[in-house]
Design a protein around this motif. Sequence first.
Motif, PDB file in Angstrom:
ATOM      1  N   ALA A 148       3.041  21.833  13.574  1.00  0.00           N
ATOM      2  CA  ALA A 148       3.051  20.878  14.684  1.00  0.00           C
ATOM      3  C   ALA A 148       1.633  20.567  15.147  1.00  0.00           C
ATOM      4  N   LEU A 149       0.817  21.610  15.232  1.00  0.00           N
ATOM      5  CA  LEU A 149      -0.580  21.419  15.626  1.00  0.00           C
ATOM      6  C   LEU A 149      -1.331  20.590  14.598  1.00  0.00           C
ATOM      7  N   LEU A 150      -1.054  20.862  13.321  1.00  0.00           N
ATOM      8  CA  LEU A 150      -1.700  20.100  12.248  1.00  0.00           C
ATOM      9  C   LEU A 150      -1.313  18.632  12.311  1.00  0.00           C
ATOM     10  N   SER A 151      -0.044  18.358  12.603  1.00  0.00           N
ATOM     11  CA  SER A 151       0.408  16.965  12.700  1.00  0.00           C
ATOM     12  C   SER A 151      -0.282  16.241  13.850  1.00  0.00           C
ATOM     13  N   VAL A 152      -0.473  16.937  14.972  1.00  0.00           N
ATOM     14  CA  VAL A 152      -1.175  16.328  16.108  1.00  0.00           C
ATOM     15  C   VAL A 152      -2.616  16.004  15.725  1.00  0.00           C
ATOM     16  N   GLY A 153      -3.279  16.943  15.053  1.00  0.00           N
ATOM     17  CA  GLY A 153      -4.658  16.721  14.641  1.00  0.00           C
ATOM     18  C   GLY A 153      -4.797  15.558  13.669  1.00  0.00           C
ATOM     19  N   LEU A 154      -3.910  15.497  12.678  1.00  0.00           N
ATOM     20  CA  LEU A 154      -3.972  14.406  11.702  1.00  0.00           C
ATOM     21  C   LEU A 154      -3.621  13.066  12.330  1.00  0.00           C
ATOM     22  N   ASN A 155      -2.672  13.067  13.246  1.00  0.00           N
ATOM     23  CA  ASN A 155      -2.337  11.819  13.940  1.00  0.00           C
ATOM     24  C   ASN A 155      -3.498  11.335  14.800  1.00  0.00           C
ATOM     25  N   ALA A 156      -4.237  12.274  15.388  1.00  0.00           N
ATOM     26  CA  ALA A 156      -5.422  11.892  16.168  1.00  0.00           C
ATOM     27  C   ALA A 156      -6.471  11.246  15.270  1.00  0.00           C
ATOM     28  N   VAL A 174      -4.446  -6.268  16.621  1.00  0.00           N
ATOM     29  CA  VAL A 174      -4.264  -4.854  16.926  1.00  0.00           C
ATOM     30  C   VAL A 174      -2.800  -4.438  16.793  1.00  0.00           C
ATOM     31  N   PHE A 175      -1.877  -5.352  17.066  1.00  0.00           N
ATOM     32  CA  PHE A 175      -0.457  -5.017  16.936  1.00  0.00           C
ATOM     33  C   PHE A 175      -0.069  -4.779  15.481  1.00  0.00           C
ATOM     34  N   VAL A 176      -0.565  -5.600  14.576  1.00  0.00           N
ATOM     35  CA  VAL A 176      -0.274  -5.421  13.156  1.00  0.00           C
ATOM     36  C   VAL A 176      -0.873  -4.113  12.651  1.00  0.00           C
ATOM     37  N   ILE A 177      -2.095  -3.827  13.060  1.00  0.00           N
ATOM     38  CA  ILE A 177      -2.765  -2.600  12.623  1.00  0.00           C
ATOM     39  C   ILE A 177      -1.988  -1.368  13.074  1.00  0.00           C
ATOM     40  N   PHE A 178      -1.601  -1.338  14.336  1.00  0.00           N
ATOM     41  CA  PHE A 178      -0.902  -0.161  14.853  1.00  0.00           C
ATOM     42  C   PHE A 178       0.555  -0.130  14.422  1.00  0.00           C
ATOM     43  N   SER A 179       1.119  -1.260  14.029  1.00  0.00           N
ATOM     44  CA  SER A 179       2.462  -1.242  13.452  1.00  0.00           C
ATOM     45  C   SER A 179       2.441  -0.505  12.116  1.00  0.00           C
ATOM     46  N   LEU A 180       1.434  -0.801  11.310  1.00  0.00           N
ATOM     47  CA  LEU A 180       1.314  -0.131  10.015  1.00  0.00           C
ATOM     48  C   LEU A 180       0.981   1.347  10.192  1.00  0.00           C
ATOM     49  N   ILE A 181       0.087   1.635  11.127  1.00  0.00           N
ATOM     50  CA  ILE A 181      -0.315   3.034  11.308  1.00  0.00           C
ATOM     51  C   ILE A 181       0.811   3.840  11.943  1.00  0.00           C
ATOM     52  N   SER A 182       1.709   3.183  12.677  1.00  0.00           N
ATOM     53  CA  SER A 182       2.842   3.892  13.283  1.00  0.00           C
ATOM     54  C   SER A 182       3.800   4.415  12.219  1.00  0.00           C
ATOM     55  N   VAL A 183       3.968   3.653  11.138  1.00  0.00           N
ATOM     56  CA  VAL A 183       4.797   4.128  10.029  1.00  0.00           C
ATOM     57  C   VAL A 183       4.214   5.404   9.449  1.00  0.00           C
ATOM     58  N   VAL A 184       2.887   5.423   9.302  1.00  0.00           N
ATOM     59  CA  VAL A 184       2.214   6.621   8.790  1.00  0.00           C
ATOM     60  C   VAL A 184       2.335   7.761   9.795  1.00  0.00           C
ATOM     61  N   PHE A 185       2.199   7.449  11.092  1.00  0.00           N
ATOM     62  CA  PHE A 185       2.387   8.462  12.138  1.00  0.00           C
ATOM     63  C   PHE A 185       3.727   9.175  11.965  1.00  0.00           C
ATOM     64  N   ALA A 186       4.783   8.372  11.911  1.00  0.00           N
ATOM     65  CA  ALA A 186       6.132   8.931  11.856  1.00  0.00           C
ATOM     66  C   ALA A 186       6.366   9.716  10.571  1.00  0.00           C
ATOM     67  N   ALA A 187       5.963   9.141   9.438  1.00  0.00           N
ATOM     68  CA  ALA A 187       6.183   9.806   8.148  1.00  0.00           C
ATOM     69  C   ALA A 187       5.416  11.118   8.065  1.00  0.00           C
ATOM     70  N   LEU A 188       4.165  11.104   8.486  1.00  0.00           N
ATOM     71  CA  LEU A 188       3.338  12.307   8.418  1.00  0.00           C
ATOM     72  C   LEU A 188       3.867  13.393   9.336  1.00  0.00           C
ATOM     73  N   THR A 189       4.245  13.026  10.560  1.00  0.00           N
ATOM     74  CA  THR A 189       4.748  14.007  11.524  1.00  0.00           C
ATOM     75  C   THR A 189       6.034  14.661  11.032  1.00  0.00           C
ATOM     76  N   LEU A 190       6.968  13.849  10.589  1.00  0.00           N
ATOM     77  CA  LEU A 190       8.250  14.391  10.129  1.00  0.00           C
ATOM     78  C   LEU A 190       8.084  15.219   8.854  1.00  0.00           C
ATOM     79  N   TRP A 191       7.191  14.798   7.976  1.00  0.00           N
ATOM     80  CA  TRP A 191       6.960  15.554   6.746  1.00  0.00           C
ATOM     81  C   TRP A 191       6.386  16.934   7.034  1.00  0.00           C
ATOM     82  N   LEU A 192       5.426  16.997   7.961  1.00  0.00           N
ATOM     83  CA  LEU A 192       4.798  18.282   8.288  1.00  0.00           C
ATOM     84  C   LEU A 192       5.754  19.191   9.057  1.00  0.00           C
ATOM     85  N   VAL A 193       6.574  18.623   9.924  1.00  0.00           N
ATOM     86  CA  VAL A 193       7.462  19.435  10.759  1.00  0.00           C
ATOM     87  C   VAL A 193       8.737  19.835  10.020  1.00  0.00           C
ATOM     88  N   LEU A 194       9.325  18.892   9.285  1.00  0.00           N
ATOM     89  CA  LEU A 194      10.603  19.149   8.626  1.00  0.00           C
ATOM     90  C   LEU A 194      10.473  19.428   7.139  1.00  0.00           C
TER      91      LEU A 194
END
Length: 372
Positions: A148-156, A174-194
């Motif tokens: 969980a800590l690693l996911s927070v660090g990588l998301n930062a 900025v909306f397009v950029i963060f829309s794309l990065i949000s997909v990576v946020f979610a995928a990375l977080t769930l992969w590291l946690v689950l």
Amino acid sequence: MNVKPKHSANWWVTLVCVLFGGLLVLGVAYDAPIYQRPIAKITNVRNERPVKQQDEFENQDATVHQRINAVLINTIHKGQKITLSNTYSRSGAMDQPYRVGNQVFISKLTRGQQSNIKGPKRDTVVALLTWIVISLLFIFMRSAGFMALLSVGLNAVLFFLAINIDLSLKNGNVFVIFSLISVVFAALTLWLVLGWSRQTVITLTATLSGTALAILISLIVFALTHERGMHYEGLQYVTTLPRPLFLAETLIGSLGAVMDESTDIVATLFELQAERPDVSRNQLFLSGRNVGRSIMGPLINVLFLIFVADTFPLTLLYLKNGNNWGYTYMMNMSMGVIQSLISGLGIVLAIPVASFVASRLMKKKVMTDDNL
């Protein structure tokens, strides 16, 4: 036979990490020599009598002037004694009192000029809180806490990367950029946690679907109403087009809430399937909907309390300076309320979406295994 030694080894690793973090905090408390800016340690404080003040709106306050003796603890002037002054208000809105033992940044020393306090040295407090959080994660969560800590660090890191990309693109959205990065946020977080599994795929699908639907419905409403009541001028310190920035901020906030709820629903359904392999798809869907109903209220209230905590200080400031509730809401609260509503919409939509996706994909896997 090997369980006990492995358990003891984990405790030793945790203990070493906690002690090492404590030493780092202690080091931060005495890291003044690595700073180039002058830092002084306060050795004596004399407070003068409070001076009462009252403005045109009958708001009462009092200011106190402090005469401070301090000694420099870094730079070539280390050990030199200096005299400082500070004036703070009892309300503490824009200032603060200083006490013996505090370390403060001061202006550069020049002949014939008295040094001024630039602000307190806060890195020790930040390091201490960080150490406490990390230690509790290691003690109670072990490897899960580390992930969980690693996911927070990588998301930062990804967050700062997205900001730098936006700054480098002069006409970037900025909306397009963060829309794309949000997909990576979610995928990375769930992969590291689950971990990478069917549960991760189902949760990611439900999260992205629920968030996308909430944003899409919101954009449709904005288009139909021509964005009447959207006071983008209430956004603070905006130096770019406010609308894409508002949508990007809303997207990230909604993504976190929807991911939380989707994870709970999908995890519960996987546990139910493990206990009752013969459960039907319809029963899984209904169970997921019941789980969503039970956690929907607390999640929406959490969003509301976060919003209240964020706007509470400025709301009081607006009201105490003669502004009515209408103007205060328009300039300080309206955009936050809209963001909360969109996030609440995502929470509501995530219940049927997560339940449907999980019931279909989970049952498909069971049927495939049976056929094999």
